[in-house]
Design an enzyme around this catalytic site. Structure first.
Site, PDB file in Angstrom:
ATOM      1  N   HIS A  60     -16.362   8.151 -39.043  1.00  0.00           N
ATOM      2  CA  HIS A  60     -17.859   7.899 -38.512  1.00  0.00           C
ATOM      3  C   HIS A  60     -18.790   8.799 -39.073  1.00  0.00           C
ATOM      4  O   HIS A  60     -19.197   9.872 -38.981  1.00  0.00           O
ATOM      5  CB  HIS A  60     -17.634   8.671 -36.959  1.00  0.00           C
ATOM      6  CG  HIS A  60     -18.685   8.386 -36.034  1.00  0.00           C
ATOM      7  ND1 HIS A  60     -18.480   8.319 -34.657  1.00  0.00           N
ATOM      8  CD2 HIS A  60     -19.981   8.168 -36.260  1.00  0.00           C
ATOM      9  CE1 HIS A  60     -19.467   7.945 -33.995  1.00  0.00           C
ATOM     10  NE2 HIS A  60     -20.329   8.086 -34.850  1.00  0.00           N
ATOM     11  N   HIS A  62     -23.176   8.296 -40.862  1.00  0.00           N
ATOM     12  CA  HIS A  62     -24.409   7.305 -40.686  1.00  0.00           C
ATOM     13  C   HIS A  62     -25.099   7.800 -42.127  1.00  0.00           C
ATOM     14  O   HIS A  62     -25.545   9.084 -42.387  1.00  0.00           O
ATOM     15  CB  HIS A  62     -25.373   7.856 -39.526  1.00  0.00           C
ATOM     16  CG  HIS A  62     -24.728   7.559 -38.163  1.00  0.00           C
ATOM     17  ND1 HIS A  62     -24.981   6.397 -37.611  1.00  0.00           N
ATOM     18  CD2 HIS A  62     -23.940   8.504 -37.356  1.00  0.00           C
ATOM     19  CE1 HIS A  62     -24.494   6.600 -36.198  1.00  0.00           C
ATOM     20  NE2 HIS A  62     -23.651   7.790 -36.282  1.00  0.00           N
ATOM     21  N   ASP A 152     -22.162   1.713 -32.424  1.00  0.00           N
ATOM     22  CA  ASP A 152     -22.168   3.168 -32.200  1.00  0.00           C
ATOM     23  C   ASP A 152     -23.890   3.496 -32.288  1.00  0.00           C
ATOM     24  O   ASP A 152     -24.624   2.805 -33.026  1.00  0.00           O
ATOM     25  CB  ASP A 152     -21.804   4.015 -33.485  1.00  0.00           C
ATOM     26  CG  ASP A 152     -21.928   5.317 -33.494  1.00  0.00           C
ATOM     27  OD1 ASP A 152     -21.504   5.872 -32.122  1.00  0.00           O
ATOM     28  OD2 ASP A 152     -22.426   5.955 -34.211  1.00  0.00           O
ATOM     29  N   HIS A 179     -18.789   3.945 -29.083  1.00  0.00           N
ATOM     30  CA  HIS A 179     -19.615   5.048 -28.547  1.00  0.00           C
ATOM     31  C   HIS A 179     -19.807   4.873 -27.111  1.00  0.00           C
ATOM     32  O   HIS A 179     -20.170   3.803 -26.723  1.00  0.00           O
ATOM     33  CB  HIS A 179     -20.804   4.884 -29.228  1.00  0.00           C
ATOM     34  CG  HIS A 179     -22.127   5.654 -28.884  1.00  0.00           C
ATOM     35  ND1 HIS A 179     -22.630   6.433 -29.564  1.00  0.00           N
ATOM     36  CD2 HIS A 179     -22.649   5.668 -27.512  1.00  0.00           C
ATOM     37  CE1 HIS A 179     -23.590   7.413 -28.668  1.00  0.00           C
ATOM     38  NE2 HIS A 179     -23.708   6.719 -27.603  1.00  0.00           N
ATOM     39  N   ASN A 294     -25.594  13.504 -29.756  1.00  0.00           N
ATOM     40  CA  ASN A 294     -25.284  12.758 -28.660  1.00  0.00           C
ATOM     41  C   ASN A 294     -23.787  12.359 -29.003  1.00  0.00           C
ATOM     42  O   ASN A 294     -23.790  11.650 -29.842  1.00  0.00           O
ATOM     43  CB  ASN A 294     -26.132  11.765 -28.238  1.00  0.00           C
ATOM     44  CG  ASN A 294     -25.862  10.664 -27.244  1.00  0.00           C
ATOM     45  OD1 ASN A 294     -25.208  11.217 -26.329  1.00  0.00           O
ATOM     46  ND2 ASN A 294     -26.415   9.362 -27.267  1.00  0.00           N
ATOM     47  N   ASP A 321     -19.400  12.420 -37.223  1.00  0.00           N
ATOM     48  CA  ASP A 321     -20.661  11.990 -36.844  1.00  0.00           C
ATOM     49  C   ASP A 321     -21.931  12.500 -37.717  1.00  0.00           C
ATOM     50  O   ASP A 321     -22.886  12.683 -37.083  1.00  0.00           O
ATOM     51  CB  ASP A 321     -20.746  12.113 -35.431  1.00  0.00           C
ATOM     52  CG  ASP A 321     -21.984  11.379 -34.605  1.00  0.00           C
ATOM     53  OD1 ASP A 321     -22.535  10.376 -35.320  1.00  0.00           O
ATOM     54  OD2 ASP A 321     -22.131  11.509 -33.684  1.00  0.00           O
ATOM     55  N   PHE A 339     -31.356  12.833 -31.695  1.00  0.00           N
ATOM     56  CA  PHE A 339     -29.944  13.434 -31.584  1.00  0.00           C
ATOM     57  C   PHE A 339     -29.245  13.301 -32.992  1.00  0.00           C
ATOM     58  O   PHE A 339     -29.785  12.598 -33.860  1.00  0.00           O
ATOM     59  CB  PHE A 339     -29.293  12.489 -30.665  1.00  0.00           C
ATOM     60  CG  PHE A 339     -29.569  12.615 -29.246  1.00  0.00           C
ATOM     61  CD1 PHE A 339     -29.242  13.544 -28.450  1.00  0.00           C
ATOM     62  CD2 PHE A 339     -30.371  11.578 -28.721  1.00  0.00           C
ATOM     63  CE1 PHE A 339     -29.369  13.521 -26.887  1.00  0.00           C
ATOM     64  CE2 PHE A 339     -30.642  11.487 -27.089  1.00  0.00           C
ATOM     65  CZ  PHE A 339     -30.033  12.522 -26.506  1.00  0.00           C
TER      66      PHE A 339
HETATM   67 ZN    ZN Z   1     -22.318   7.614 -31.343  1.00  0.00          ZN
END
Ligand code: ZN
Length: 446
Positions: A60, A62, A152, A179, A294, A321, A339
């Site tokens: 996970h 980004h 997500d 998510h 979040n 995350d 977030f």
């Molecule tokens: Zn998420």
């Protein structure tokens, strides 16, 4: 090119091996593993006192690429991952454009390959544009190599649309990464709904915002036969629901992020003025927005349940995350700030400090949750150090104590609540496909 890792303690969940052994790598593979290998290698890494574990796999992250490269791009993201001991990451599709077709999948995979660092596997969105209305081109993206689908950043609120997405995932034998957040119940909440939120005068996010969707998604997984993986679980009842789902024999797994087992909402501090390039940055805010993520930081009770869930192997995975933002993005009020926090370069030391030294996990379990289990869930032949396997390895020093310094991050993101925190356990070297992609071990001079 050959590499010999000398004198480390190999911890390999796939074979439940935990003993001292040297590891010999030739080209991209492990070729030998035993005590006192005498072979002359091109490069010798002294791992004495260290754990030699399968390279971490983060389900996970980004990387913000395409579309938000000012926050992070694929190159800096991979660099941050390598610093954190990761050899494979799954990038989430909430980019601009959204990853909802094979072209964007190919863009990410090609750029990652060109960066020649770690493995990047792009996750596909469930719906077109993540709008929650129409399914994305899941078949096309599977052919382009996605390992999973996920919406997500949000939940697909229409249960029927999500059910159809899960049927597709089941058809192509890929997991759905969920998510869980009922957006209709959020009402502009920015932190956990509790006494601390009242004290700070902030709108709160209840546990039920997460829990109702977890329950729904478990039901949908049962209905469709899809493999469900619950992202960033933060509540006490999420652990309970995963326990029940597993007892029922459902195809459900779950992850927990380091911030959710390390901090509670009581840790949220008032904003501390910061100096950037010699100038005091004025800030209109109320609290430190590096504590805004979040799902939010929950209560002590939730944290204890998450730690016990990890200990009892109800919760399978530790993921980060990793959500980088620029200084300006976060330099605003709690209500306005986005977030998310960065996590790739702090996950291993927090897991070791909080969970292994805290008495919740063995080092073997740490390797399971950070590498072996993610590989199993995603269905990739990784997370295993043995002769014949690809050499994806992390060397981790469980003794070194240091202070986290966000200014040393390879990530573009500095948004962490852990700056200045004292931790134990440090990633010393990361090897991906037989290439040293991060190294802090000094060469021995004779
Ligand atoms: Zn998420």
């Amino acid at each position: 090119m050959s590499i010999l890792i000398k004198g480390g303690r190999v911890i390999n969940p796939a074979t439940q091996m935990e003993e001292e052994a040297d590891v010999l790598i030739e080209e991209d593979k492990v070729v030998e593993m035993k005590k006192n290998i005498e072979e002359k290698a091109d490069r010798v890494l002294d791992a004495s006192g260290c754990y030699v574990m399968p390279g971490f796999i983060d389900m996970h992250v980004h990387f913000r690429d395409p579309g938000f490269e000012q926050k992070e791009d694929i190159y800096t993201g991979m660099e941050a991952a390598a610093h954190g001991g990761y050899t494979t990451v799954l990038t989430m599709p909430n980019t601009k454009p959204v990853v909802d077709n094979p072209d964007v999948v190919n863009y990410v995979h090609n750029k990652a390959k060109a960066g020649n660092c770690i493995h990047v596997l792009q996750v596909g969105a469930v719906t077109k544009g993540q709008m929650g209305k129409e399914l994305a081109d899941i078949k096309g993206m599977v052919e382009a190599g996605i390992p999973a689908i996920s919406e997500d950043g949000k939940s697909v609120m229409n249960a029927e649309v999500y059910r159809e997405g899960m049927l597709e995932a089941a058809k192509y034998h890929i997991p759905v990464l969920a998510h869980c957040e009922d957006i209709n119940m959020v009402h502009g909440g920015v932190m956990n709904a509790d006494a601390k939120a009242k004290e700070l005068g902030m709108p709160g996010i209840t546990n039920s915002v997460e829990d109702v969707i977890i329950a729904r998604d478990i039901v949908l997984s049962k209905d469709t036969g899809a493999q469900l993986h619950l992202c960033h679980c933060s509540t006490k009842d999420s652990v309970e629901m995963v326990r029940i789902a597993k007892e029922e024999g459902l195809h459900v797994s779950a992850e927990v992020c380091p911030h959710h087992f390390t901090l509670t909402s009581d840790d949220i501090t008032e904003y501390v003025p910061q100096i950037e390039a010699g100038i005091l940055i004025p800030k209109e805010t109320d609290a430190d927005t590096n504590y805004k993520m979040n799902p939010p930081l929950r209560t002590k009770e939730d944290v204890e349940a998450l730690k016990e869930g990890l200990r009892d192997n109800i919760m399978d995975v530790i993921s980060t995350d990793h959500a980088p933002h620029t200084f300006d993005d976060k330099n605003t009020s709690m209500k306005k700030a986005p977030f998310g926090i960065v996590g790739l370069e702090t996950a291993a030391c927090l897991t070791y400090s909080e969970l292994v030294l805290g008495g919740y996990l063995t080092p073997m379990q740490m390797a399971e949750k950070m590498s072996y289990n993610p590989a199993k869930i995603v269905g990739i032949d990784k997370g295993d150090i043995q002769p014949g396997k690809k050499a994806d390895i992390v060397i981790f020093d469980p003794k070194e104590t240091y202070t986290i310094d966000k200014n040393k991050f390879a990530s573009k993101g500095r948004n962490t609540p852990f700056h200045g925190r004292k931790v134990t356990g440090r990633v010393k070297c990361t090897i991906c496909d037989g290439n040293v992609v991060f190294n802090e071990i000094k060469n021995k001079t004779k």
